[in-house]
Design an enzyme around this catalytic site. Sequence first.
Site: not given
Ligand code: AMP
Length: 115
Positions: A32, A101
């Site tokens: 993440d 995810h």
């Molecule tokens: P959610 O709030 O459950 O939709 O989680 C989305 C997650 O994706 C968050 O923890 C973000 O930090 C992560 N995220 C968003 N963009 C990226 C990226 N480019 N690479 C890795 N993680 C990401």
Amino acid sequence: MNHEPTVFDKIINREIPAEIVYEDEHCLAFKDINPQAPVHILVIPKKPIVSLAEIDEQDAPLMGHLLVVLSKIARQVGLESGYRTVLNTGPDGGQEVNHLHFHLLGKRSMKWPPG
Ligand code: AMP
């Protein structure tokens, strides 16, 4: 239901970088970008499923596979004392990226109930 391409589709297609820790035919796992614990890994299907609210019976093997992969990664990164697995669904569930995810969080003590 298919969705508009998200940042996770771009990671799957190698259009943007990510720290990938596992990949197979059906799924991808990567760190993440905004970690909420010393270990914070996302496990995603390559199939563009928007959220848990969208799955049906035909997705059962894939969903099981994602959890088996998550469990193996947890072992590999040394989370023998436990970890938190999170699957946020929809606006009230705190989901920000519209591609299903699992979060794998570890190496710190988790609290309950979550915020
Ligand atoms: P959610 O709030 O459950 O939709 O989680 C989305 C997650 O994706 C968050 O923890 C973000 O930090 C992560 N995220 C968003 N963009 C990226 C990226 N480019 N690479 C890795 N993680 C990401």
